[in-house]
Design a protein around this motif. Structure first.
Motif, PDB file in Angstrom:
ATOM      1  N   ARG A  70       0.823  -1.219   0.000  1.00  0.00           N
ATOM      2  CA  ARG A  70       0.000   0.000   0.000  1.00  0.00           C
ATOM      3  C   ARG A  70       0.854   1.266   0.000  1.00  0.00           C
ATOM      4  NH1 ARG A  70      -2.976  -3.600   3.154  1.00  0.00           N
ATOM      5  NH2 ARG A  70      -1.762  -3.000   4.977  1.00  0.00           N
ATOM      6  N   ASN A  71       2.152   1.146   0.297  1.00  0.00           N
ATOM      7  CA  ASN A  71       3.063   2.289   0.191  1.00  0.00           C
ATOM      8  C   ASN A  71       3.392   2.643  -1.252  1.00  0.00           C
ATOM      9  OD1 ASN A  71       4.215   0.983   3.027  1.00  0.00           O
ATOM     10  ND2 ASN A  71       4.390   3.201   2.982  1.00  0.00           N
ATOM     11  N   VAL A  72       3.054   1.769  -2.188  1.00  0.00           N
ATOM     12  CA  VAL A  72       3.610   1.804  -3.539  1.00  0.00           C
ATOM     13  C   VAL A  72       2.617   2.328  -4.570  1.00  0.00           C
ATOM     14  CG1 VAL A  72       4.370   0.297  -5.425  1.00  0.00           C
ATOM     15  CG2 VAL A  72       5.283  -0.028  -3.116  1.00  0.00           C
ATOM     16  N   THR A  73       3.073   3.239  -5.415  1.00  0.00           N
ATOM     17  CA  THR A  73       2.327   3.655  -6.608  1.00  0.00           C
ATOM     18  C   THR A  73       3.215   3.431  -7.823  1.00  0.00           C
ATOM     19  OG1 THR A  73       1.045   5.345  -5.436  1.00  0.00           O
ATOM     20  CG2 THR A  73       1.248   5.589  -7.829  1.00  0.00           C
ATOM     21  N   VAL A  74       2.741   2.619  -8.749  1.00  0.00           N
ATOM     22  CA  VAL A  74       3.510   2.302  -9.948  1.00  0.00           C
ATOM     23  C   VAL A  74       3.355   3.433 -10.966  1.00  0.00           C
ATOM     24  CG1 VAL A  74       3.803   0.658 -11.851  1.00  0.00           C
ATOM     25  CG2 VAL A  74       3.189  -0.167  -9.557  1.00  0.00           C
ATOM     26  N   ILE A  75       4.479   3.824 -11.586  1.00  0.00           N
ATOM     27  CA  ILE A  75       4.449   4.886 -12.592  1.00  0.00           C
ATOM     28  C   ILE A  75       5.118   4.394 -13.872  1.00  0.00           C
ATOM     29  CG2 ILE A  75       4.447   6.696 -10.831  1.00  0.00           C
ATOM     30  CD1 ILE A  75       7.431   7.179 -11.571  1.00  0.00           C
ATOM     31  N   ASP A  76       4.966   5.165 -14.928  1.00  0.00           N
ATOM     32  CA  ASP A  76       5.556   4.842 -16.221  1.00  0.00           C
ATOM     33  C   ASP A  76       7.087   4.844 -16.119  1.00  0.00           C
ATOM     34  OD1 ASP A  76       6.547   5.084 -18.963  1.00  0.00           O
ATOM     35  OD2 ASP A  76       4.495   5.605 -19.527  1.00  0.00           O
ATOM     36  N   LYS A  77       7.722   3.846 -16.721  1.00  0.00           N
ATOM     37  CA  LYS A  77       9.174   3.732 -16.652  1.00  0.00           C
ATOM     38  C   LYS A  77       9.905   4.828 -17.414  1.00  0.00           C
ATOM     39  CE  LYS A  77       9.185  -1.278 -15.951  1.00  0.00           C
ATOM     40  NZ  LYS A  77       9.614  -2.588 -16.488  1.00  0.00           N
ATOM     41  N   LYS A  78       9.197   5.563 -18.253  1.00  0.00           N
ATOM     42  CA  LYS A  78       9.827   6.654 -18.990  1.00  0.00           C
ATOM     43  C   LYS A  78      10.042   7.897 -18.123  1.00  0.00           C
ATOM     44  CE  LYS A  78       7.724   5.225 -23.388  1.00  0.00           C
ATOM     45  NZ  LYS A  78       6.766   5.606 -24.461  1.00  0.00           N
ATOM     46  N   ILE A  79       9.409   7.941 -16.972  1.00  0.00           N
ATOM     47  CA  ILE A  79       9.482   9.117 -16.109  1.00  0.00           C
ATOM     48  C   ILE A  79      10.766   9.081 -15.282  1.00  0.00           C
ATOM     49  CG2 ILE A  79       8.385  10.261 -14.139  1.00  0.00           C
ATOM     50  CD1 ILE A  79       5.706   9.193 -15.303  1.00  0.00           C
ATOM     51  N   ASP A  80      11.420  10.212 -15.158  1.00  0.00           N
ATOM     52  CA  ASP A  80      12.675  10.324 -14.422  1.00  0.00           C
ATOM     53  C   ASP A  80      12.421  10.136 -12.921  1.00  0.00           C
ATOM     54  OD1 ASP A  80      15.112  11.025 -13.303  1.00  0.00           O
ATOM     55  OD2 ASP A  80      15.395  12.793 -14.574  1.00  0.00           O
ATOM     56  N   LEU A  81      12.886   9.027 -12.371  1.00  0.00           N
ATOM     57  CA  LEU A  81      12.661   8.727 -10.958  1.00  0.00           C
ATOM     58  C   LEU A  81      13.338   9.715 -10.026  1.00  0.00           C
ATOM     59  CD1 LEU A  81      12.980   4.827 -10.909  1.00  0.00           C
ATOM     60  CD2 LEU A  81      10.950   6.152 -10.313  1.00  0.00           C
ATOM     61  N   ARG A  82      14.328  10.425 -10.492  1.00  0.00           N
ATOM     62  CA  ARG A  82      15.013  11.393  -9.631  1.00  0.00           C
ATOM     63  C   ARG A  82      14.107  12.568  -9.273  1.00  0.00           C
ATOM     64  NH1 ARG A  82      20.003  12.639 -13.407  1.00  0.00           N
ATOM     65  NH2 ARG A  82      18.192  12.894 -14.774  1.00  0.00           N
ATOM     66  N   LYS A  83      13.091  12.804 -10.085  1.00  0.00           N
ATOM     67  CA  LYS A  83      12.256  13.994  -9.897  1.00  0.00           C
ATOM     68  C   LYS A  83      10.985  13.751  -9.085  1.00  0.00           C
ATOM     69  CE  LYS A  83      13.702  16.345 -14.154  1.00  0.00           C
ATOM     70  NZ  LYS A  83      13.230  17.031 -15.376  1.00  0.00           N
ATOM     71  N   VAL A  84      10.439  12.547  -9.129  1.00  0.00           N
ATOM     72  CA  VAL A  84       9.040  12.363  -8.718  1.00  0.00           C
ATOM     73  C   VAL A  84       8.826  11.935  -7.270  1.00  0.00           C
ATOM     74  CG1 VAL A  84       8.156  11.986 -11.037  1.00  0.00           C
ATOM     75  CG2 VAL A  84       9.070  10.043  -9.738  1.00  0.00           C
ATOM     76  N   GLY A  85       9.892  11.616  -6.516  1.00  0.00           N
ATOM     77  CA  GLY A  85       9.712  11.208  -5.132  1.00  0.00           C
ATOM     78  C   GLY A  85       8.915  12.198  -4.290  1.00  0.00           C
ATOM     79  N   PRO A  86       9.171  13.524  -4.409  1.00  0.00           N
ATOM     80  CA  PRO A  86       8.436  14.485  -3.590  1.00  0.00           C
ATOM     81  C   PRO A  86       6.929  14.519  -3.841  1.00  0.00           C
ATOM     82  CG  PRO A  86      10.497  15.442  -4.314  1.00  0.00           C
ATOM     83  CD  PRO A  86      10.348  14.150  -5.056  1.00  0.00           C
ATOM     84  N   LEU A  87       6.472  13.885  -4.921  1.00  0.00           N
ATOM     85  CA  LEU A  87       5.023  13.779  -5.111  1.00  0.00           C
ATOM     86  C   LEU A  87       4.396  12.910  -4.024  1.00  0.00           C
ATOM     87  CD1 LEU A  87       4.792  13.279  -8.987  1.00  0.00           C
ATOM     88  CD2 LEU A  87       4.428  15.384  -7.681  1.00  0.00           C
TER      89      LEU A  87
END
Length: 375
Positions: free
Chosen positions: A152-169
């Motif tokens: 339940r901690n996990v939200t799957v996102i598109d692999k094309k998205i830069d993981l370095r940017k999206v953590g603060p979401l």
């Protein structure tokens, strides 16, 4: 046990120390093992470090704005699989009445799951090299090269998205935006004031523009942050060092604002935020703080004006729904949160945290895997 690297906090007001820890190799049925790529630093991490968030057990690995790649899942996990790219958010039980009503941020076990340092069965996945248990935050502890979370901690996102940017979401930006989208739900054409232009406040600002608020007002004491707020769409900015914010807000809104958010947690600022409300207005204090906010005369100051003080936790967001929506807004140019980020190596965590405390940087992001390359 497998060895990993993590930023460990040994006690209140201590610096983070990069240490080698051990992580358990056995997964429970709903566990998800995540190779961490990056993590935002949030003011909640600092509130735990400096004690403003209340007592917390140490030693601990903090961090709750993580992004990474799933490497292994427990036998009962259906929401993700190895190789998935994920953003991590808070944990919730999924079965209490509030969760079943679509309000996981109001989960009756929220504090137990996120703020007491262990998983629901009192276990932890981290240990020092001599076997001492190391506590968790948000059932996540993203200041580590690897972690184990609940599905339940996990939200799957598109692999094309830069993981370095999206953590603060996973915290700061979902809290600010969700407070507007879900907690306050301002009507088109309404006025909204935001005290404090950090990540939460600017997340609220961007959401307010999306929802169609006609007068969005930002209040701060740092000119550069107010300039940034203007560039993100604030209709008015007020430097509260230079003028009385309550008087200015009443002037701009012809009597008071329909909605007011405070992200500072400072007692006199929260009082100003409440005073700036119009009759029938709603105030949402969001900061993790032990400072007081008081209403001395409930009938005269609250009831007779039909004002509302509303608690909004984590933007009342359902992470698996809210995070993909924010990514869509970002890709459409409506939620440019990455403009607020600055990258640091995990070894620079104390420098990055100090930049957040001082306000020099809105959202520091720790790069935990320097070898990661976005698609």
């Amino acid at each position: 046990m497998k060895k990993i690297k993590a930023a460990v906090l040994s006690g209140t007001d201590k610096d983070f120390e990069i240490k080698t820890l051990q992580i358990t190799e056995e997964l429970a049925p709903h566990d998800v093992r995540v190779h961490m790529v990056a993590s935002g630093i949030c003011h909640t991490d600092e509130a735990v470090r400096n004690g403003q968030g209340g007592q917390f057990p140490f030693p601990a690995v903090l961090g709750h704005e993580g992004a990474g790649i799933v490497t292994e899942v427990g036998r009962a996990v259906r929401s993700t699989k190895p190789g998935d790219h994920v953003v991590l958010c808070y944990d919730y039980d999924g079965y209490c009445k509030n969760c079943l009503n679509g309000r996981p941020a109001a989960c009756v076990n929220w504090n137990r799951l996120n703020m007491e340092g262990t998983r629901i069965d009192d276990s932890v996945p981290f240990f020092t090299e001599d076997g001492t248990p190391v506590k968790m935050l948000f059932n996540q502890s993203s200041f580590a090269s690897e972690t184990i979370v609940d599905d339940r901690n996990v939200t799957v996102i598109d692999k094309k998205i830069d993981l370095r940017k999206v953590g603060p979401l996973g915290c700061g930006f979902v809290t600010g935006s969700g407070t507007v989208f879900n907690g306050l739900k301002p009507e088109v054409g309404s006025s909204l004031v935001i005290f404090g232009t950090g990540a939460v406040g600017l997340g609220a600002l961007m959401a307010a523009k999306i929802t169609g608020c006609s007068k969005v007002i930002c209040v701060d004491i740092v000119p550069k942050r107010l300039e940034l707020a203007e560039s993100l769409g604030a209709d008015f900015v007020i430097n509260s060092k230079e003028s009385d914010p309550v008087a200015e807000i009443r002037k701009i809104t012809d009597g008071g604002a329909n909605y007011v958010i405070d992200t500072t947690g400072i007692t006199p600022v929260m009082q100003q935020a409440f005073e700036a409300l119009a009759s029938g207005g709603t105030f949402a204090p969001l900061a993790v703080t032990r400072h007081e906010f008081k209403i001395d005369h409930p009938f005269a100051d609250l009831t007779s004006y039909e004002k509302t003080v509303k608690g909004v936790l984590m933007g009342e967001a359902v992470p698996q729904k809210a995070i993909p929506e924010l990514i869509e807004f970002w890709q459409a140019g409506k939620f440019p949160f990455d403009r607020l980020e600055k990258f640091y190596s995990i070894e620079q965590i104390n420098e990055a945290n100090q930049a957040s405390i001082s306000g020099e940087v809105i959202k520091p992001v720790l790069i935990i895997d320097p070898d990661y390359q976005p698609a």
